[in-house]
Every structure is written in structure tokens, then in C-alpha cells.
Design an enzyme around this catalytic site. Structure first.
Site, short mmCIF file in Angstrom:
data_model
loop_
_atom_site.label_atom_id
_atom_site.label_comp_id
_atom_site.label_asym_id
_atom_site.label_seq_id
_atom_site.Cartn_x
_atom_site.Cartn_y
_atom_site.Cartn_z
N SER A 241 0.88 -1.22 -0.12
CA SER A 241 -0.04 0.04 0.05
C SER A 241 0.91 1.33 0.04
CB SER A 241 -1.00 0.20 1.00
OG SER A 241 -0.26 -0.28 2.51
N HIS A 271 -1.96 -8.98 1.85
CA HIS A 271 -1.78 -7.64 2.46
C HIS A 271 -2.89 -7.41 3.29
CE1 HIS A 271 -0.09 -3.93 3.33
NE2 HIS A 271 -0.13 -3.01 2.50
N HIS A 318 5.61 -13.05 7.19
CA HIS A 318 5.80 -11.47 6.78
C HIS A 318 7.05 -11.45 6.00
CE1 HIS A 318 6.34 -7.21 7.31
NE2 HIS A 318 4.94 -7.19 7.67
N ARG A 327 2.80 -5.41 16.78
CA ARG A 327 1.47 -5.12 16.44
C ARG A 327 0.24 -6.17 16.89
NH1 ARG A 327 1.46 -3.42 10.23
NH2 ARG A 327 2.44 -5.48 10.27
N ASP A 373 -2.39 -8.83 11.41
CA ASP A 373 -3.92 -9.41 10.89
C ASP A 373 -4.28 -10.57 11.64
OD1 ASP A 373 -4.20 -7.30 8.92
OD2 ASP A 373 -2.69 -8.50 7.67
N1 CMX Z 1 1.10 -19.90 5.24
C1 CMX Z 1 1.47 -20.74 4.30
N2 CMX Z 1 2.65 -20.40 3.44
C2 CMX Z 1 3.40 -19.38 3.68
C3 CMX Z 1 3.07 -18.40 4.71
C4 CMX Z 1 2.10 -18.76 5.50
N3 CMX Z 1 1.52 -17.71 6.38
N4 CMX Z 1 3.98 -17.45 4.70
C5 CMX Z 1 4.80 -17.86 3.87
N5 CMX Z 1 4.61 -18.71 3.16
C6 CMX Z 1 5.27 -19.48 1.86
C7 CMX Z 1 5.12 -18.51 0.77
O1 CMX Z 1 3.95 -18.58 0.23
C8 CMX Z 1 6.28 -19.20 -0.13
O2 CMX Z 1 5.64 -20.19 -0.82
P1 CMX Z 1 6.25 -20.71 -2.24
O3 CMX Z 1 7.97 -20.81 -2.00
O4 CMX Z 1 5.82 -22.02 -2.56
O5 CMX Z 1 5.85 -19.46 -3.08
C9 CMX Z 1 7.38 -19.37 1.00
O6 CMX Z 1 6.66 -19.71 2.35
C10 CMX Z 1 8.34 -18.27 1.30
O7 CMX Z 1 7.68 -17.15 1.85
P2 CMX Z 1 8.43 -16.09 2.73
O8 CMX Z 1 9.36 -15.62 1.93
O9 CMX Z 1 8.39 -16.58 4.10
O10 CMX Z 1 7.15 -15.15 2.56
P3 CMX Z 1 6.75 -13.63 1.57
O11 CMX Z 1 7.83 -12.83 1.82
O12 CMX Z 1 6.75 -14.51 0.09
O13 CMX Z 1 5.47 -13.32 1.78
C11 CMX Z 1 3.68 -13.17 3.32
C12 CMX Z 1 5.16 -12.75 2.78
C13 CMX Z 1 3.13 -12.11 4.28
C14 CMX Z 1 2.82 -12.60 1.82
C15 CMX Z 1 3.20 -14.27 3.55
O14 CMX Z 1 4.04 -14.82 4.66
C16 CMX Z 1 1.89 -14.82 3.53
O15 CMX Z 1 1.27 -15.14 2.50
N6 CMX Z 1 1.10 -14.88 4.78
C17 CMX Z 1 -0.26 -14.98 5.02
C18 CMX Z 1 -0.99 -13.97 4.46
C19 CMX Z 1 -0.86 -12.70 5.56
O16 CMX Z 1 -1.19 -12.90 6.56
N7 CMX Z 1 -0.58 -11.60 4.72
C20 CMX Z 1 -0.52 -10.17 5.81
C21 CMX Z 1 0.71 -9.72 6.03
C22 CMX Z 1 0.81 -8.39 6.68
C23 CMX Z 1 0.12 -7.31 6.12
O17 CMX Z 1 0.31 -6.82 4.94
O18 CMX Z 1 -1.20 -7.02 6.30
#
Ligand code: CMX
Length: 438
Positions: A241, A271, A318, A327, A373
Site C-alpha cells: 500500500s 496484504h 511476513h 502490532r 492481521d
Molecule cells: N502460510 C503458508 N505458506 C506461507 C506462509 C503462511 N502464512 N507465509 C509464507 N508462506 C510460503 C510462501 O507462500 C512461499 O511459498 P512458495 O515458496 O511456495 O511460493 C514461502 O512460504 C516463502 O515465503 P516467505 O519468503 O516466507 O514470505 P513472503 O515474503 O513471500 O510473503 C507474506 C510474505 C506475508 C505474503 C506471507 O507470509 C503470507 O502469505 N502470509 C499469509 C497472508 C498474510 O497474513 N498477509 C498479511 C501480511 C501483513 C500485512 O501486510 O497486512
């Protein structure tokens, strides 16, 4: 409240001189290496943006102008001794870099109250959308509809010198921030309360008025929304964002266009929409297990199932953080202070016990800990704000404080059009010393 604007400019001018010195005399200083993995994993860790308002440390969490969240809970002015700090104070801190006096904060509340009038055409735009269109669709459309009022856009068209852009941008962001609670509450009441709207009360603070217009006048809901508005306000510049707002602003788009872009980004499930996804995912779990008091082993099995299905566990992980999000922790503390035995909050706490080792054991998730979240929805739900598909709008109202402050800095520094270079797969393969078969 010209003195706040003048104060901001006075402080920002000092930075501006340094900014120009850096560009002019130190432009060829090397900042580090960029690896193929960094680029292909979403530009993680590349120091590519200039953001003043806050800084995220992977092992410590967010600091706003050097202050952690617990420090801000102590230091920022409150309306009452017992309560939570006013988000107006955080806005002042992000803009000026100093902890404000209570009087400064009350002045910002008053200033925003005088700017809070939402034009009729914006309500018409909202009303023209189907009532069941997503709250974030209605929110983003309402924001864009107000671009009509942009003083920056008018000044630009009139040919104003670019050294004054920041001044018009300041006026736009103050107007926009001031109007957002009314717009959010209007969407809320339209969708969930048959359009039975509640008029603003200009004597209330920004977050207190939001609670009031949504239909929640208890002291605790107002405290919760003040806390909520503080903790979601900013997370340095690289999150979707903030980055989207900044990127669109770099084309000299006005604050309304830029912020709408940021909000469309916030609406994505990885996000800000994760705050709804957490609630949906927990509801599915409770339904599937047939109990709202699941055991730790039932929760563990459900998490394993989510991972096997190739889905994410929302509220966990994250892109930067490598610890429990502070948070999350301040919300947990709020719940401990005010709430006795809420079943959904018990589930959130149980997930916190169970999920991290399971996520860690996958070997690929870099951060197995909860983010903001994971807690926010269950707190809102406890106080009767049960409509989870509205939650991202609340996140968006708060996020305006950080990303719009940054937009004023962007114009003070005169940051240019953002335009990184892109390369083909063959180019990356070539850099790696391997051949790409077309
Ligand atoms: N559940 C399952 N798999 C997850 C995960 C979770 N909570 N968090 C990361 N992973 C996976 C990724 O999808 C990725 O998988 P692939 O290699 O198969 O593509 C792998 O683990 C590595 O990811 P990462 O480097 O640890 O995390 P990223 O920086 O790529 O992504 C985030 C960060 C937040 C998008 C991810 O942790 C996620 O999808 N979390 C769940 C959604 C969420 O809670 N988002 C809110 C974040 C805070 C906000 O912005 O409000």
C-alpha cells in the site's frame, strides 16, 4: 493550523538540503549488491526507497521516527490517562519527527474536523455501486471520486512552480485524511445498517468520531479504534500500500489517485485483506471441527490441512519481520486488559501456541510468527463489529496517516518519476552464466 504546516516545512527544509547534497555529491556511492534471488523474490531487502515516517526492523518490529509501539503508548498524548494515544499524535510525529504536546494533537483533531466535509458526489458514487460490492471497492471509488477537489491538481494545471508542490499536496492529504472516517462509516452503515447513517460529531477526535459514526459510542470501542489507527498507520515504504501510493505519486498524480492505488493494493489477500481472511479461515475451522473451543491438536491438524491444500495460513508470516509482530502483541495486551474469556480470542491465542512450530517445520516459510492481521479481527468482533469483509477498510483509514505523510515528503524532496529497469528471463540466465533455450 498553519503552525503545524510551517513547523513541518521548517524541519523538512533541513532534510531537503541534505537530500540535494546526497544526490549531487554522493550519487555514485555503492549501497550494496543485488542478487538474482532478491529480484525474483519480490525485490526483498534491496534498499531502493526513501521513506522518513517509519522504519521496520526484522527482529524488533516497527519504529515510528525511532519510537517503538510500546514507547508510543507511553509518550503520545491521550484524551484520558487510561486510554490509548490519539492517532493525530502519531501523524504529527511522522510529519515533524517530534513527540507532540497534547495541544498540538487537539489542534490537529480540530483541523481535521473542519476539513471533514465529504462532497455529495462522493456519496452518489458510493450509492451508485451495488450494495453488495466489496467495501474496498466502494472505499477506493469514493477516494478517486474526490480527486475532483484536488488543490494540487488545480495548482499544477495553473503552472505553479514545482518548489511549491509540497504545500498543495499537504492541503490535499489533510483534506483526504479528514474525510476518510466519514466515508468508511458511510460505507459501513450503507451495507450493514440499511443506510441508517449517523452524522459526524465534530467535537470528537478522528478515531472516536469514526467509532461514533459506525454506531459504537462505548469508551472501549473508541479506545480500540484509536489503538487500531495507530498500529496500522505505517510500516516503512516497501509494503504494497505504501509503495503503490508512492509509485503513483511519483508520476505527480494527486493524493486521491495515489492513495486509491495504495488502497487497491491493500485489498489483496497477502496484504490488508488478510485481516478478513483470518476470520474466514477461523470460521471454516470452527465449522469443520464442529466446535468453537477446539483443542490444540485439532487446530494443528487444521493448519496441516491448510498447508497440504497449498493455501496460506492467514495472519502468519511476513516479508520483513522475523518475530511476533509487535502490532499483534499490543492487541493481545489490549484483549488481556479489557476482555474476559472470549471464545474467538481464545482460539487466536491457541493458534499462536500451535502454528509457529508447524510453519517452521515446513522449512520454507521465513517467518512462522503472527502478523498484525492475526489478532485485529477477533478484537473488532468482540465489540460487535462483526462484519469481517469491512475490516480492510479500517486498515485503509489508518494507513492513510503514514502513506499520505510520505507523499508530502516526496514532493518536498522533489523525488523524480520512479522507473526501475526490467529485464527478460534470458538476461537473468545470462547473468547467472547459463543458457536460456527460447
Ligand atoms: N502460510 C503458508 N505458506 C506461507 C506462509 C503462511 N502464512 N507465509 C509464507 N508462506 C510460503 C510462501 O507462500 C512461499 O511459498 P512458495 O515458496 O511456495 O511460493 C514461502 O512460504 C516463502 O515465503 P516467505 O519468503 O516466507 O514470505 P513472503 O515474503 O513471500 O510473503 C507474506 C510474505 C506475508 C505474503 C506471507 O507470509 C503470507 O502469505 N502470509 C499469509 C497472508 C498474510 O497474513 N498477509 C498479511 C501480511 C501483513 C500485512 O501486510 O497486512
Amino acid at each position: 493550523m498553519e503552525y503545524i504546516k510551517n513547523r513541518f516545512y521548517e524541519k523538512a527544509m533541513k532534510n531537503m538540503a541534505d537530500f540535494h547534497k546526497l544526490r549531487r555529491d554522493y550519487g555514485d556511492v555503492v549501497l550494496g549488491q543485488v542478487t538474482i534471488d532478491q529480484v525474483l523474490s519480490g525485490m526483498k531487502g534491496i534498499p531502493a526507497l526513501l521513506t522518513e515516517t517509519s522504519k521496520l526492523d526484522a527482529n524488533e518490529g516497527i519504529r515510528f521516527r525511532g519510537y517503538s509501539l510500546p514507547e508510543l503508548q507511553q509518550k503520545l498524548p491521550k484524551l484520558e490517562e487510561e486510554g490509548e494515544p490519539l492517532p493525530e499524535g502519531l501523524f504529527y510525529l511522522m510529519m515533524i519527527g517530534e513527540i507532540p504536546e497534547k495541544e498540538d494533537v487537539l489542534n490537529i483533531s480540530k483541523d481535521w474536523a473542519t476539513r471533514a466535509h465529504v462532497p455529495q458526489h462522493t456519496f452518489d458514487v458510493i450509492n451508485a455501486l451495488p450494495k453488495n460490492s466489496r467495501p474496498m471497492t466502494q472505499f477506493s471509488a469514493a477516494i478517486i471520486s474526490m480527486a475532483y477537489d484536488s488543490v494540487f491538481m488545480k495548482a499544477y494545471r495553473a503552472g505553479v512552480n514545482k518548489k511549491f508542490y509540497w504545500d498543495f499536496m499537504y492541503e490535499d492529504i489533510m483534506n483526504l485524511i479528514a474525510r476518510l472516517p466519514r466515508i468508511a462509516a458511510y460505507i459501513y452503515r450503507r451495507i450493514y445498517h440499511n443506510g441508517n447513517h449517523i452524522e459526524p460529531n465534530p467535537t470528537l477526535d478522528w478515531a472516536g468520531n469514526l467509532a461514533h459514526m459506525m454506531g459504537f459510542d462505548s469508551v472501549e470501542v473508541k479506545r480500540l479504534l484509536r489503538l487500531y489507527m495507530v498500529i496500522h498507520a505505517d510500516h516503512e515504504g516497501g509494503n504494497v500500500s505504501a509503495h503503490a501510493t508512492h509509485l503513483v505519486g511519483s508520476a505527480l498524480s494527486n493524493a486521491y489517485y495515489s492513495f486509491a492505488a495504495g488502497m487497491v493494493g491493500l485489498a489483496g489477500p497477502l496484504h490488508g485483506f488478510a485481516n478478513q481472511e483470518v476470520m474466514d479461515w477461523m470460521a471454516e475451522m470452527i465449522q469443520q471441527l464442529g466446535t468453537d473451543e477446539p483443542t490444540d491438536s485439532q487446530i494443528a491438524a487444521y493448519i496441516e490441512q491448510t498447508l497440504i491444500q497449498g493455501r496460506v495460513v492467514p495472519g502468519y508470516g511476513h516479508a520483513v519481520l522475523r518475530i511476533t509482530d509487535p502490532r499483534f502483541t499490543v492487541q493481545q495486551q489490549f484483549a488481556e486488559k479489557y476482555i474476559v474469556n472470549d471464545k474467538l480470542i481464545n482460539v487466536v491465542n491457541a493458534i499462536y501456541r500451535v502454528a509457529p512450530p508447524i510453519l517452521e517445520a515446513t522449512g520454507k516459510i521465513k517467518n512462522p510468527w503472527p502478523n498484525v492481521d492475526a489478532f485485529s479481527g477477533s478484537l473488532l468482533n468482540h465489540y460487535g463489529i462483526t462484519e469481517s469483509n469491512f475490516y480492510t477498510v479500517l486498515f485503509g483509514v489508518s494507513r492513510s496517516l503514514g502513506v499520505l505523510s510520505s507523499l508530502v515528503f516526496d514532493r518536498v524532496y522533489g523525488l523524480p518519476l520512479e522507473r526501475p529497469s526490467s529485464q527478460t528471463l534470458s538476461w537473468f540466465m545470462n547473468k547467472a552464466g547459463i543458457k536460456h533455450e527460447e
